[in-house]
Design a protein around this motif. Structure first.
Motif, mmCIF file in Angstrom:
data_model
loop_
_atom_site.group_PDB
_atom_site.id
_atom_site.type_symbol
_atom_site.label_atom_id
_atom_site.label_comp_id
_atom_site.label_asym_id
_atom_site.label_seq_id
_atom_site.Cartn_x
_atom_site.Cartn_y
_atom_site.Cartn_z
ATOM 1 N N LYS A 4 22.549 9.459 20.565
ATOM 2 C CA LYS A 4 21.496 10.453 20.485
ATOM 3 C C LYS A 4 21.828 11.624 21.398
ATOM 4 O O LYS A 4 22.185 11.432 22.561
ATOM 5 N N GLY A 5 21.716 12.848 20.869
ATOM 6 C CA GLY A 5 22.017 14.016 21.664
ATOM 7 C C GLY A 5 20.956 14.283 22.724
ATOM 8 O O GLY A 5 19.765 14.316 22.407
ATOM 9 N N ALA A 302 34.193 13.362 30.918
ATOM 10 C CA ALA A 302 33.915 13.592 29.497
ATOM 11 C C ALA A 302 33.429 12.320 28.806
ATOM 12 O O ALA A 302 32.524 12.366 27.960
ATOM 13 N N GLN A 303 34.016 11.171 29.168
ATOM 14 C CA GLN A 303 33.586 9.907 28.577
ATOM 15 C C GLN A 303 32.135 9.593 28.968
ATOM 16 O O GLN A 303 31.335 9.169 28.124
ATOM 17 N N MET A 304 31.788 9.825 30.218
ATOM 18 C CA MET A 304 30.422 9.569 30.674
ATOM 19 C C MET A 304 29.431 10.534 30.015
ATOM 20 O O MET A 304 28.346 10.135 29.581
ATOM 21 N N VAL A 305 29.827 11.809 29.932
ATOM 22 C CA VAL A 305 28.968 12.816 29.317
ATOM 23 C C VAL A 305 28.775 12.511 27.831
ATOM 24 O O VAL A 305 27.673 12.649 27.288
ATOM 25 N N THR A 306 29.844 12.086 27.172
ATOM 26 C CA THR A 306 29.764 11.752 25.754
ATOM 27 C C THR A 306 28.825 10.577 25.519
ATOM 28 O O THR A 306 27.970 10.619 24.624
ATOM 29 N N LYS A 307 28.965 9.530 26.309
ATOM 30 C CA LYS A 307 28.112 8.346 26.144
ATOM 31 C C LYS A 307 26.649 8.672 26.419
ATOM 32 O O LYS A 307 25.746 8.093 25.805
ATOM 33 N N LEU A 315 27.054 19.672 20.317
ATOM 34 C CA LEU A 315 27.547 19.761 18.943
ATOM 35 C C LEU A 315 26.411 20.119 17.995
ATOM 36 O O LEU A 315 26.558 20.974 17.114
ATOM 37 N N GLU A 316 25.266 19.484 18.181
ATOM 38 C CA GLU A 316 24.107 19.764 17.331
ATOM 39 C C GLU A 316 23.631 21.204 17.516
ATOM 40 O O GLU A 316 23.237 21.868 16.553
ATOM 41 N N PHE A 317 23.690 21.684 18.763
ATOM 42 C CA PHE A 317 23.279 23.063 19.048
ATOM 43 C C PHE A 317 24.209 24.058 18.369
ATOM 44 O O PHE A 317 23.757 25.034 17.746
ATOM 45 N N ILE A 318 25.502 23.813 18.477
ATOM 46 C CA ILE A 318 26.491 24.719 17.889
ATOM 47 C C ILE A 318 26.423 24.683 16.371
ATOM 48 O O ILE A 318 26.552 25.705 15.692
ATOM 49 N N GLN A 319 26.182 23.490 15.849
ATOM 50 C CA GLN A 319 26.146 23.341 14.396
ATOM 51 C C GLN A 319 25.031 24.171 13.758
ATOM 52 O O GLN A 319 25.120 24.554 12.588
#
Length: 441
Positions: A4-5, A302-307, A315-319
């Motif tokens: 979930k974003g 990056a792994q922590m931020v991604t999780k 990504l949802e914002f840019i999309q």
């Protein structure tokens, strides 16, 4: 299960960038030289990591496992080993006199009326061969200043030519840390990225050279061949590495072979002993310490931020702003450009945006070689233009305070032209796809 974003997931990342950028601004206001390079980037990343441990849910053990998983990711490990080998090759080759020979050979054969254009070509060759724009600037700029003073050519134009040539190789070189970061984060071969990249960089470089020839003629006569000594044998390692890399030979084999060849030539010529050769390799490793650590730490972050949903939220914002292939590519270009302007480091900008660029590209059908080329191109364009970047600060230091960045920036024709070609590259891609869709319909 899809993550979930959540904007909260981006906060450690924002802290990292804010500390890195903020320290540079504050120190710059205080009058500190090279202000954006006083605080090591890995320390700013470390603060971001600590904040992630504090803000994110889960036990310390669970978060630590996520962090280590990111640090040990295959792409991060490959990137780090390549950094070490590239540093060793650059260090050994320079120690045995390779850089000096390349510079002096070029200056020996350049007619006086082609000084700016010749400096651009020499800078392009050195930076492409060594993978470093800063190293190219340091090698050429002192000579360029002397030539400008002796010939009556504009100092600003001469140094702009050095900057342009140096950024050409930084962007295009197969052993540049920007190329390594761009190709590894996008999962593509260096050869494929090189082919996509050179179709834009070469026309921009050719037009720049023509402009420098037409507009850069000296007022006086300069004897350039009289005092420049070189050894053609010492140029060979750079040529071998360049040819093998473009031919698609494994990068580990290319760099290891380059180190050994430079070492053999250095031993043969008496530039160093076996022991000093070993020490030069280690110095090369040490020179990559900051980017090595930064890659490890940002990989874990990056792994922590991604999780935690940070990447998904972004990504949802840019999309919401992206409607297809063309806008996806403009999105990648804008993200890496803004990040580079913020952190004043093109490699850091690529590492930060690489995972997001890959997700956007895959969703909208943008080939990995295109996204890798765009990441590298736009980060290098901005890096060569910003007044507080290492390249600009080092370049102008050789002018002894006689120039400001704003006198040089308008004359950075290569970067301006490369931006134009890159925009056309993106726009033309959409037009082709539209025509195909209409024909299919």
């Amino acid at each position: 299960m899809k993550t979930k974003g959540e904007f909260k997931g981006l906060i450690p990342f924002i802290i990292f960038v804010t500390i890195y950028l903020g320290s540079g601004i504050i120190l710059g206001i205080a009058g500190v030289e090279m202000s954006f390079y006083q605080l090591p980037a890995p320390i700013a990343a470390f603060v971001g990591i600590i904040s992630a441990f504090i803000l994110f849910k889960g036990s310390i053990e669970e978060k630590f496992r996520d962090f280590i998983k990111g640090c040990g990711h295959e792409d991060i490990m490959v990137m780090c080993i390549i950094y070490l080998l590239a540093g060793a090759f650059g260090g050994v080759s320079k120690a045995m006199g390779g850089v000096d020979s390349v510079v002096n050979m070029g200056l020996t054969f350049i007619p006086a009326q082609f000084i700016p254009a010749g400096l651009f070509v020499i800078g392009a060759f050195i930076s492409t061969s060594t993978g470093t724009s800063v190293g190219s600037i340091v090698a050429i700029a002192p000579v360029a200043v002397g030539l400008a003073e002796a010939s009556g050519i504009s100092m600003a134009l001469t140094l702009a030519a050095v900057m342009g040539g140096s950024m050409f190789g930084d962007n295009l070189s197969v052993i540049s840390d920007t190329t390594i970061a761009a190709t590894r984060t996008q999962g593509v071969e260096m050869r494929d990225k090189f082919k996509a990249n050179i179709s834009l960089a070469l026309p921009a470089a050719i037009i720049t050279i023509i402009m420098l020839i037409v507009l850069g003629s000296p007022d006086g006569v300069v004897d350039m061949a009289a005092s420049y000594n070189y050894d053609i044998v010492k140029v060979i390692p750079y040529l071998v590495v360049l040819v093998l890399a473009i031919a698609g030979v494994n990068v580990f084999e290319v760099l290891t072979g380059g180190i050994l060849l430079s070492g053999f030539i250095g031993l043969l010529k008496g530039d160093f002993t076996v022991l000093s050769f070993a020490n030069e390799i280690y110095k090369g490793f040490s020179g990559m310490q900051e980017i090595f650590l930064l890659s490890l730490l940002t990989g874990g972050l990056a792994q922590m931020v991604t999780k935690a949903g940070g990447i998904q939220w972004l990504l949802e914002f840019i999309q919401k702003k992206i409607t297809g292939r063309r806008s996806a590519q403009f999105g990648v270009a804008a993200l890496v450009s803004l990040t580079d302007a913020a952190v004043a480091n093109n490699t850091v900008a690529i590492i930060i945006n690489g995972p997001l660029a890959k997700e956007v590209s895959e969703k909208y059908g943008v080939e990995g070689k295109r996204s890798a080329a765009l990441l590298d191109i736009f980060s290098c364009i901005v890096q060569g233009l910003i007044p507080y970047g290492a390249q600009m600060l080092i370049l102008l230091s050789f002018s002894k305070g006689s120039l400001t960045p704003f006198e040089v920036i308008p004359l950075l024709w290569y970067q301006h032209l490369l931006a134009v070609f890159a925009f056309v590259y993106i726009l033309r891609d959409r037009e082709i796809k539209t025509e195909l869709n209409e024909n299919l319909a």
